[in-house]
Design a protein around this motif. Structure first.
Motif, PDB file in Angstrom:
ATOM      1  N   GLU A 119      12.607  60.737  35.367  1.00 40.94           N
ATOM      2  CA  GLU A 119      12.972  60.598  36.770  1.00 40.94           C
ATOM      3  C   GLU A 119      14.082  59.563  36.909  1.00 40.94           C
ATOM      4  OE1 GLU A 119       9.649  61.235  39.442  1.00 40.94           O
ATOM      5  OE2 GLU A 119      10.290  59.472  40.570  1.00 40.94           O
ATOM      6  N   HIS A 120      14.286  58.793  35.837  1.00 39.78           N
ATOM      7  CA  HIS A 120      15.371  57.811  35.808  1.00 39.78           C
ATOM      8  C   HIS A 120      16.715  58.489  36.070  1.00 39.78           C
ATOM      9  CE1 HIS A 120      12.025  56.590  33.294  1.00 39.78           C
ATOM     10  NE2 HIS A 120      12.406  55.331  33.336  1.00 39.78           N
ATOM     11  N   LEU A 143      16.346  53.316  28.903  1.00 38.44           N
ATOM     12  CA  LEU A 143      15.057  53.663  29.483  1.00 38.44           C
ATOM     13  C   LEU A 143      13.993  52.594  29.305  1.00 38.44           C
ATOM     14  CD1 LEU A 143      14.640  57.469  28.704  1.00 38.44           C
ATOM     15  CD2 LEU A 143      15.491  56.380  30.760  1.00 38.44           C
ATOM     16  N   LEU A 182       7.946  62.477  48.122  1.00 36.51           N
ATOM     17  CA  LEU A 182       6.555  62.929  48.020  1.00 36.51           C
ATOM     18  C   LEU A 182       5.553  61.855  48.410  1.00 36.51           C
ATOM     19  CD1 LEU A 182       4.654  65.226  47.103  1.00 36.51           C
ATOM     20  CD2 LEU A 182       4.820  64.323  44.789  1.00 36.51           C
ATOM     21  N   GLY A 219       7.605  64.868  36.921  1.00 35.71           N
ATOM     22  CA  GLY A 219       8.222  63.549  36.989  1.00 35.71           C
ATOM     23  C   GLY A 219       7.216  62.445  37.263  1.00 35.71           C
ATOM     24  N   SER A 220       7.743  61.219  37.284  1.00 36.26           N
ATOM     25  CA  SER A 220       6.882  60.060  37.523  1.00 36.26           C
ATOM     26  C   SER A 220       6.248  60.093  38.907  1.00 36.26           C
ATOM     27  CB  SER A 220       7.690  58.769  37.377  1.00 36.26           C
ATOM     28  OG  SER A 220       8.203  58.653  36.082  1.00 36.26           O
ATOM     29  N   THR A 221       6.998  60.554  39.898  1.00 37.10           N
ATOM     30  CA  THR A 221       6.445  60.615  41.259  1.00 37.10           C
ATOM     31  C   THR A 221       5.308  61.619  41.327  1.00 37.10           C
ATOM     32  OG1 THR A 221       8.549  59.970  42.225  1.00 37.10           O
ATOM     33  CG2 THR A 221       6.987  61.003  43.705  1.00 37.10           C
ATOM     34  N   SER A 241      12.091  64.941  31.225  1.00 33.51           N
ATOM     35  CA  SER A 241      11.587  64.838  32.598  1.00 33.51           C
ATOM     36  C   SER A 241      11.988  63.526  33.257  1.00 33.51           C
ATOM     37  CB  SER A 241      10.060  64.911  32.565  1.00 33.51           C
ATOM     38  OG  SER A 241       9.544  63.757  31.910  1.00 33.51           O
ATOM     39  N   ASN A 281      11.240  65.103  45.128  1.00 36.59           N
ATOM     40  CA  ASN A 281      10.201  64.077  45.227  1.00 36.59           C
ATOM     41  C   ASN A 281      10.737  62.693  45.574  1.00 36.59           C
ATOM     42  OD1 ASN A 281       8.106  65.842  44.677  1.00 36.59           O
ATOM     43  ND2 ASN A 281       8.003  65.344  42.494  1.00 36.59           N
ATOM     44  N   ILE A 311      12.386  70.521  36.137  1.00 38.09           N
ATOM     45  CA  ILE A 311      11.791  69.197  36.323  1.00 38.09           C
ATOM     46  C   ILE A 311      12.762  68.309  37.100  1.00 38.09           C
ATOM     47  CG2 ILE A 311      10.678  67.204  35.261  1.00 38.09           C
ATOM     48  CD1 ILE A 311      10.071  68.874  32.809  1.00 38.09           C
ATOM     49  N   SER A 317      12.810  50.382  34.502  1.00 36.99           N
ATOM     50  CA  SER A 317      12.758  51.365  35.575  1.00 36.99           C
ATOM     51  C   SER A 317      13.410  50.806  36.848  1.00 36.99           C
ATOM     52  CB  SER A 317      11.324  51.810  35.847  1.00 36.99           C
ATOM     53  OG  SER A 317      10.443  50.733  35.804  1.00 36.99           O
ATOM     54  N   ILE A 326       7.574  55.138  29.105  1.00 35.28           N
ATOM     55  CA  ILE A 326       8.837  55.285  29.844  1.00 35.28           C
ATOM     56  C   ILE A 326       8.568  55.736  31.284  1.00 35.28           C
ATOM     57  CG2 ILE A 326      11.032  56.524  29.921  1.00 35.28           C
ATOM     58  CD1 ILE A 326      10.849  54.890  27.475  1.00 35.28           C
ATOM     59  N   THR A 327       7.658  56.673  31.420  1.00 27.03           N
ATOM     60  CA  THR A 327       7.501  57.350  32.714  1.00 27.03           C
ATOM     61  C   THR A 327       6.412  56.749  33.597  1.00 27.03           C
ATOM     62  OG1 THR A 327       5.979  58.960  31.724  1.00 27.03           O
ATOM     63  CG2 THR A 327       8.311  59.540  31.778  1.00 27.03           C
ATOM     64  N   PRO A 382       5.478  53.491  34.136  1.00 26.66           N
ATOM     65  CA  PRO A 382       5.761  52.322  34.996  1.00 26.66           C
ATOM     66  C   PRO A 382       6.250  52.690  36.400  1.00 26.66           C
ATOM     67  CG  PRO A 382       6.531  51.879  32.778  1.00 26.66           C
ATOM     68  CD  PRO A 382       6.076  53.323  32.795  1.00 26.66           C
ATOM     69  N   ILE A 383       7.109  53.692  36.490  1.00 26.45           N
ATOM     70  CA  ILE A 383       7.595  54.125  37.814  1.00 26.45           C
ATOM     71  C   ILE A 383       6.426  54.676  38.627  1.00 26.45           C
ATOM     72  CG2 ILE A 383       9.050  55.794  39.009  1.00 26.45           C
ATOM     73  CD1 ILE A 383      11.024  55.630  36.691  1.00 26.45           C
ATOM     74  N   ALA A 385       3.943  63.363  32.786  1.00 27.12           N
ATOM     75  CA  ALA A 385       5.291  62.875  33.035  1.00 27.12           C
ATOM     76  C   ALA A 385       5.993  62.778  31.696  1.00 27.12           C
ATOM     77  CB  ALA A 385       5.242  61.531  33.751  1.00 27.12           C
ATOM     78  N   ASP A 386       6.205  63.919  31.101  1.00 31.62           N
ATOM     79  CA  ASP A 386       6.955  64.072  29.858  1.00 31.62           C
ATOM     80  C   ASP A 386       7.207  65.562  29.700  1.00 31.62           C
ATOM     81  OD1 ASP A 386       7.778  62.566  27.170  1.00 31.62           O
ATOM     82  OD2 ASP A 386       7.046  64.571  26.681  1.00 31.62           O
ATOM     83  N   ASN A 404      12.036  66.516  40.686  1.00 33.29           N
ATOM     84  CA  ASN A 404      12.205  65.064  40.787  1.00 33.29           C
ATOM     85  C   ASN A 404      13.123  64.703  41.955  1.00 33.29           C
ATOM     86  OD1 ASN A 404      10.507  64.495  38.667  1.00 33.29           O
ATOM     87  ND2 ASN A 404      12.148  64.161  37.178  1.00 33.29           N
TER      88      ASN A 404
END
Lengths: 419, 161
Positions: free
Chosen positions: B68-69, B25, B154, A138-140, B66, B97, B90, B28, A35-36, A38-39, A120-121, B94
């Motif tokens: 970010e979506h 989800l 970020l 987060g993903s970033t 967490s 970021n 978180i 993305s 889920i996380t 790919p971003i 990222a979880d 996010n």
């Protein structure tokens, strides 16, 4: 300094850090899932950086919507697979090798004491059970860590939980953490480190510690952490993939709060919808009739959890009015459960047994709830719509209560079925 | 720079599963995610809101996963800023970021109801509920966070440094 402060200081090459300070730390392990990641991968590619900071230390585990639940999910996993191949990432765990990430990494020795692990979880905090600093991001943040090997962090204050006494029968780490979150609330540890100490810790198995640290985020915690001891050493010594170091808090370390918990007084817990903080004694849940039981997840999908479930379900049948789904959290756990005869007990009882996946925990697949349905689950969240329809309900518990409930059909203490 | 907008008030502990449910989800793509913003907190939100509106939450906004979506969905939907009594950690990081403006303002959160007009002066750290004539100052972000915000997130910050 506290153990958390020491690990952070060591990773930003400072003698000392103080709560409230912002630091940029070196990362030992950077984790992402289907889920996380790919971003994160897209951002990494857009950044122009050619290679990840360390191909041994980026970990990709497709576990949430796998085995691929639909075309879009398959494409997300493909992004991870292609990236892992291109970057020669060693720790990409495909179906057949993978497990639920927070059960897999400790088992594979990728999470070790004294390391700084970001994932990222949100349940990355699990690895604090091993005396690592581990926190969800987060993903970033993952993209940045893959590119630079670093993460920005605010040094948290620490709450010291002093665990005393001994667990009642059928009580495990999950009941302790549900009880604690019930006491302090879902923002009771907001931005803070939850440090678990006290004489009772030595009676907690690694599986119980992993369950406890897993749910630090459910109290808003930045991380949960145990001091490494003989049990930790026993667990990591033959499997550690990376060098590890045992830290412990100084005697004069400063805490924002000290909370004593007498675990002798904790009965099996059930958290009512729709927040993990709605924890009650299981006897207060006896009128709740459920449609589904789920035993698994990064919180309670380990061999001890399956052992308890098997002990209760052996020779019995699940209630005809409900569905029971049991999900060993990794391939190794699945195989061990098979060898010990647990899977046969589960199938004979009328439960469905699944390959490792996060699946129903987050309302993904492998056991979704219809409108009006209720589930009891050994998972970690019971927000609105968590396991399916927004008008369904999830009750959280440990594996003993979940297994007992599978037999009776209403939320039950194991004593009711084990006479 | 001032941001003006209409408020949509939500309760305490709005979690990221409510902001963007797991059933969405498997993508993305920000444009896809933006179609389901706040869906399990208010199934009607997508029909009611307009670009430039402001989300106002209570305590612990953005708790849970967490993903970010969640802030991506909010940002892409065109929400200009999120105000809350407090943010889950978180979710907070996010937002920084990805460059979604967030403001911690407890007093404003407590008095605001959906439909109120809000004005935020980000440079000077003042947020006002114009409908109820309540103003609150909010502290500056720490220096390095401001650099991330000013760079637009970020990864931009990384490219510049």
């Amino acid at each position: 300094m506290t153990i958390t402060e020491k690990i952070l200081a060591a990773h930003c090459e400072k003698e000392e850090v103080k709560a409230g300070e912002f630091v940029e730390c070196n990362v030992d392990v950077a984790l992402g899932n289907d889920i996380t990641a790919p971003i994160a991968i897209k951002q990494f590619r857009d950044s122009g950086v050619k290679e990840v900071f360390d191909k041994k230390r980026v970990v990709l585990v497709p576990d949430h919507f796998t085995p691929n639940k639909d075309i879009k999910s398959a494409e997300q996993v493909k992004i991870l697979r292609d990236f892992a191949k291109e970057q020669k990432i060693e720790n990409f765990f495909k179906i057949g090798e993978m497990g639920v990430e927070h059960a897999l990494l400790p088992e594979k020795g990728i999470a070790v004491p004294g390391n700084l692990i970001i994932g990222a979880d949100s349940h990355t905090c699990t690895y604090g059970a091993l005396g690592a600093f581990a926190s969800g991001v987060g993903s970033t943040d993952l993209a940045y860590a893959m590119a630079t090997g670093k993460v920005w962090l605010k040094v948290p204050e620490s709450i010291k939980f002093v665990l005393e006494g001994s667990m009642q029968e059928w009580v495990s780490g999950k009941d302790i953490i549900l009880y604690i979150i019930g006491k302090i609330g879902v923002s009771g540890a907001l931005y803070k480190a939850m440090e678990f100490t006290g004489p009772a810790v030595s009676s907690l198995s690694m599986d119980s510690r992993l369950s406890i640290a897993n749910m630090a985020i459910e109290a808003g915690g930045k991380n949960g952490i145990f001091t490494p001891d003989e049990i930790t050493e026993d667990y990591v010594k033959d499997r550690a993939r990376f060098e590890y170091k045992n830290y412990k808090s100084d005697n004069d370390a400063e805490y924002c709060e000290d909370i004593k918990i007498d675990i002798s007084g904790i009965a099996p817990q059930v958290s009512f919808p729709h927040l993990p903080e709605n924890a009650k004694d299981v006897k207060d849940a006896s009128s709740i009739v459920v449609d589904q039981v789920v035993i698994g997840s990064c919180t309670n999908g380990r061999i001890e959890d399956l052992e308890v479930a098997a002990r209760i379900l052996k020779g019995k049948k699940v209630n005809p009015n409900l569905r029971t789904i049991i999900i060993p959290a990794t391939q190794a756990i699945y195989k061990e459960a098979m060898k010990r005869g647990y899977l046969e007990i589960f199938v004979d009882a009328g439960a469905a047994v699944s390959t490792p996946t996060c699946g129903p925990c987050l309302g993904g697949h492998m056991g979704i709830l219809a409108k009006g349905e209720k589930a009891i689950a050994t998972t970690n969240r019971n927000f609105v719509g968590r396991m399916g329809h927004p008008e369904s309900e999830v009750y959280l518990s440990g594996p003993a209560v979940a297994a007992a409930t599978a037999i009776t059909g209403n939320i039950s203490h194991p004593d009711e079925v084990m006479k | 720079m001032k941001i003006n907008g209409k408020a949509w008030k939500f309760s305490d502990n709005i979690n990221t599963d409510e902001i963007i449910p797991a059933r969405y989800l498997n993508t993305s793509d920000p444009a896809e995610l933006a179609k389901h913003c706040m869906e399990d907190a208010d199934p009607d939100f997508m029909n009611k809101y307009q670009k430039g509106d402001i989300i106002v939450g209570g305590v612990n906004f953005g708790c849970g996963s967490s993903r970010e979506h969640a802030p991506i969905s909010i940002k892409e939907a065109g929400i200009s800023v999120v105000i809350a009594s407090s943010f889950a950690r978180i979710f907070f990081r996010n937002c920084i970021n990805i460059g979604l403006p967030i403001v911690e303002a407890d007093e404003i959160s407590k008095v605001t109801q959906s439909g109120d007009e809000i004005e935020i002066d980000l440079a000077n750290g003042i947020v006002e509920n114009k409908t109820r004539s309540v103003k609150q100052e909010f502290p500056e972000f720490p220096a390095f966070m401001q650099k991330i915000i000013n760079a637009g997130g970020l990864m931009n910050f990384m490219k510049i440094s």
